[in-house]
Design a protein around this motif. Structure first.
Motif, PDB file in Angstrom:
ATOM      1  N   VAL A   5       0.856  -1.185   0.000  1.00 19.30           N
ATOM      2  CA  VAL A   5       0.000   0.000   0.000  1.00 19.30           C
ATOM      3  C   VAL A   5       0.889   1.231   0.000  1.00 19.30           C
ATOM      4  O   VAL A   5       1.630   1.473   0.949  1.00 19.30           O
ATOM      5  N   ASP A   6       0.833   1.991  -1.081  1.00 19.23           N
ATOM      6  CA  ASP A   6       1.608   3.229  -1.139  1.00 19.23           C
ATOM      7  C   ASP A   6       0.791   4.331  -0.474  1.00 19.23           C
ATOM      8  O   ASP A   6      -0.204   4.787  -1.015  1.00 19.23           O
ATOM      9  N   ASP A   7       1.236   4.730   0.708  1.00 18.26           N
ATOM     10  CA  ASP A   7       0.494   5.698   1.517  1.00 18.26           C
ATOM     11  C   ASP A   7       0.970   7.116   1.177  1.00 18.26           C
ATOM     12  O   ASP A   7       1.654   7.756   1.957  1.00 18.26           O
ATOM     13  N   GLY A   8       0.626   7.560  -0.018  1.00 20.26           N
ATOM     14  CA  GLY A   8       0.948   8.930  -0.428  1.00 20.26           C
ATOM     15  C   GLY A   8       2.430   9.268  -0.422  1.00 20.26           C
ATOM     16  O   GLY A   8       2.817  10.323   0.085  1.00 20.26           O
TER      17      GLY A   8
ATOM     18  N   VAL B 222      -1.730  -1.085  -4.139  1.00 15.79           N
ATOM     19  CA  VAL B 222      -2.793  -0.142  -3.802  1.00 15.79           C
ATOM     20  C   VAL B 222      -2.125   1.208  -3.582  1.00 15.79           C
ATOM     21  O   VAL B 222      -1.122   1.288  -2.886  1.00 15.79           O
ATOM     22  N   ARG B 223      -2.666   2.239  -4.206  1.00 10.26           N
ATOM     23  CA  ARG B 223      -2.107   3.577  -3.973  1.00 10.26           C
ATOM     24  C   ARG B 223      -3.192   4.444  -3.359  1.00 10.26           C
ATOM     25  O   ARG B 223      -4.285   4.549  -3.904  1.00 10.26           O
ATOM     26  N   LEU B 224      -2.900   5.039  -2.216  1.00 13.64           N
ATOM     27  CA  LEU B 224      -3.878   5.918  -1.568  1.00 13.64           C
ATOM     28  C   LEU B 224      -3.755   7.319  -2.167  1.00 13.64           C
ATOM     29  O   LEU B 224      -2.707   7.697  -2.692  1.00 13.64           O
ATOM     30  N   SER B 225      -4.840   8.089  -2.054  1.00 14.85           N
ATOM     31  CA  SER B 225      -4.877   9.384  -2.737  1.00 14.85           C
ATOM     32  C   SER B 225      -3.949  10.415  -2.093  1.00 14.85           C
ATOM     33  O   SER B 225      -3.608  11.410  -2.699  1.00 14.85           O
ATOM     34  N   ARG B 226      -3.572  10.186  -0.833  1.00 12.34           N
ATOM     35  CA  ARG B 226      -2.591  11.033  -0.151  1.00 12.34           C
ATOM     36  C   ARG B 226      -2.073  10.243   1.041  1.00 12.34           C
ATOM     37  O   ARG B 226      -2.434   9.076   1.180  1.00 12.34           O
ATOM     38  N   ASN B 227      -1.299  10.887   1.904  1.00 14.26           N
ATOM     39  CA  ASN B 227      -0.791  10.193   3.081  1.00 14.26           C
ATOM     40  C   ASN B 227      -1.878  10.133   4.165  1.00 14.26           C
ATOM     41  O   ASN B 227      -2.333  11.163   4.653  1.00 14.26           O
ATOM     42  N   PHE B 228      -2.332   8.924   4.498  1.00 13.48           N
ATOM     43  CA  PHE B 228      -3.378   8.770   5.509  1.00 13.48           C
ATOM     44  C   PHE B 228      -2.835   8.189   6.806  1.00 13.48           C
ATOM     45  O   PHE B 228      -3.573   8.024   7.761  1.00 13.48           O
TER      46      PHE B 228
ATOM     47  N   GLN C 219      -8.128  -5.267   0.917  1.00 12.49           N
ATOM     48  CA  GLN C 219      -7.897  -5.880  -0.390  1.00 12.49           C
ATOM     49  C   GLN C 219      -7.474  -7.346  -0.282  1.00 12.49           C
ATOM     50  O   GLN C 219      -7.438  -8.050  -1.276  1.00 12.49           O
ATOM     51  N   SER C 220      -7.122  -7.774   0.916  1.00 15.90           N
ATOM     52  CA  SER C 220      -6.503  -9.099   1.043  1.00 15.90           C
ATOM     53  C   SER C 220      -7.533 -10.215   0.867  1.00 15.90           C
ATOM     54  O   SER C 220      -8.705 -10.052   1.194  1.00 15.90           O
TER      55      SER C 220
ATOM     56  N   ALA D 195      -6.627   5.570  -4.541  1.00 13.56           N
ATOM     57  CA  ALA D 195      -6.529   6.252  -5.830  1.00 13.56           C
ATOM     58  C   ALA D 195      -6.510   5.232  -6.963  1.00 13.56           C
ATOM     59  O   ALA D 195      -7.168   5.394  -7.975  1.00 13.56           O
ATOM     60  N   GLU D 196      -5.737   4.175  -6.793  1.00  8.96           N
ATOM     61  CA  GLU D 196      -5.752   3.120  -7.816  1.00  8.96           C
ATOM     62  C   GLU D 196      -5.247   1.809  -7.230  1.00  8.96           C
ATOM     63  O   GLU D 196      -4.529   1.793  -6.225  1.00  8.96           O
ATOM     64  N   THR D 197      -5.658   0.719  -7.863  1.00  7.41           N
ATOM     65  CA  THR D 197      -5.139  -0.590  -7.459  1.00  7.41           C
ATOM     66  C   THR D 197      -4.648  -1.304  -8.711  1.00  7.41           C
ATOM     67  O   THR D 197      -5.193  -1.119  -9.799  1.00  7.41           O
TER      68      THR D 197
END
Ligand code: UDP
Ligand code: MG
Length: 319
Positions: free
Chosen positions: A41-44, A66-72, A84-85, A304-306
């Motif tokens: 998971v890319d956290d922004g 998985v890419r998050l839309s920003r840092n959460f 997602q798992s 944001a995208e997977t």
């Protein structure tokens, strides 16, 4: 038994560790003869983490990105990965290799024995600073006292959870969950295994003292009402003492005839009570703010995208 294992790894600016992580994970997974998906998971991230992950996925179709839309934040990123798992057992670990992947077979073998949560406990934390070790020790002592959950100290996010536990975690409506505690709260048979905390493989820590402090507040307010309730008792003690003191003053007036001393005692009492009231208001504020967050019901993260790993599906469902 037909098992499938998910490994969930949150990442925030972890480009420098990716190649070592890939190599170390591959070495371990080679020895395990079970299908695996690796959910990163890319956290922004602001660095090349996402590009690095896409390149890694080209080499290894077991990767699910998985890419998050920003840092959460760390916890939100983990929850995004858990969501997602698809595994029967799900392992969460940090990207920086402070949680050695070599422990994965041991985690799995505890799970095969029937444990639904297996915590990896850092037995040797010599790589962490003295301050971090001491504060974390006290934090767990206080937290366990307040919450009566007995969370094993010296744990990070390195642990294995069964599908059932992950399902329950994900179905909780809370937005402010401290995943480590929630996992304990869920129950079922849980165990721990020890490991040696390693230094970060590369890059720098994403935590600072302020973040850790707020993290601690989240944990305490999330699992205990004692900080809210204690003030009634403090109030009772203070009122009772004040009543006794009033009797003393009256007695002195009648029997000794002495003037009550004024300014200093008054000032001390006013400042003391003022301070206590402000602390108490602040604590109510901590809870109220969190209630406000929950009521708004915003999601904990936005994807944001997977990029699903292309090999995974065939492996689970078979041709
Ligand atoms: N991390 C994250 N989002 C954040 C901060 C951290 O996904 O906002 C990830 C980070 O990439 C790493 C893990 O959480 O995989 C633990 O972070 P870090 O190693 O910086 O914490 P430390 O081990 O120093 O407590
Ligand atoms: Mg770390």
């Amino acid at each position: 038994m037909h098992t499938f294992v998910s490994i969930v790894i949150p990442m925030h600016n972890e480009a420098p560790v990716l190649s070592t992580l890939e190599a170390r994970l591959n070495d371990v997974l080679k020895t395990l003869n079970i299908p695996v998906e690796i959910i990163c998971v890319d956290d922004g991230s602001h660095d090349d983490t996402w590009a690095g992950l896409l390149a890694w996925q080209q080499r290894d179709p077991r990767l699910h990105l998985v890419r998050l839309s920003r840092n959460f934040g760390h916890e939100a990123a983990i929850l995004a990965g858990l969501k997602q798992s698809k595994g029967d057992a799900i392992i969460t670990m940090d990207a920086d290799l402070q949680d050695p992947p070599e422990l994965i077979p041991a985690l799995l073998s505890e799970w095969e024995k029937g444990f639904e949560v297996v915590y990896a406990v850092r037995e040797d934390r010599s790589v962490d600073t003295w301050l971090k070790r001491v504060t974390s020790d006290y934090f767990y002592k206080i937290l366990n006292r307040l919450s009566t959950l007995d969370v094993p100290g010296n744990t990070a996010e390195y642990r294995l959870m069964s599908r059932r536990v992950v399902h329950i975690l994900l179905s909780m409506p809370e937005k402010n969950s401290f995943v480590r505690m929630m996992t304990r709260w869920v129950g079922f048979s849980q165990t721990t295994i020890g490991y040696k905390r390693e230094p970060r493989a590369a890059g720098v820590t994403k935590y600072n003292v302020w973040k850790l402090w707020n993290y601690a507040l989240d944990a305490i307010t999330g699992f205990s009402h004692l900080p809210l309730r204690i003030w009634s008792y403090v109030g009772i003690v203070i009122s009772f003492s004040a009543f006794l003191y009033a009797l003393v003053i009256i007695a002195m007036y009648f029997f000794v005839g002495r003037e009550t001393p004024g300014y200093a005692s008054l000032m001390v009492a006013v400042l003391f009570l003022g301070g206590i009231q402000l602390i108490c208001l602040g604590i109510i504020g901590e809870y109220l703010g969190r209630v406000f967050m929950e009521v708004k019901g915003r999601p904990m993260y936005i994807v944001a995208e997977t990029r699903e790993g292309f090999a995974v599906k065939e492996e689970i469902h078979g041709p």
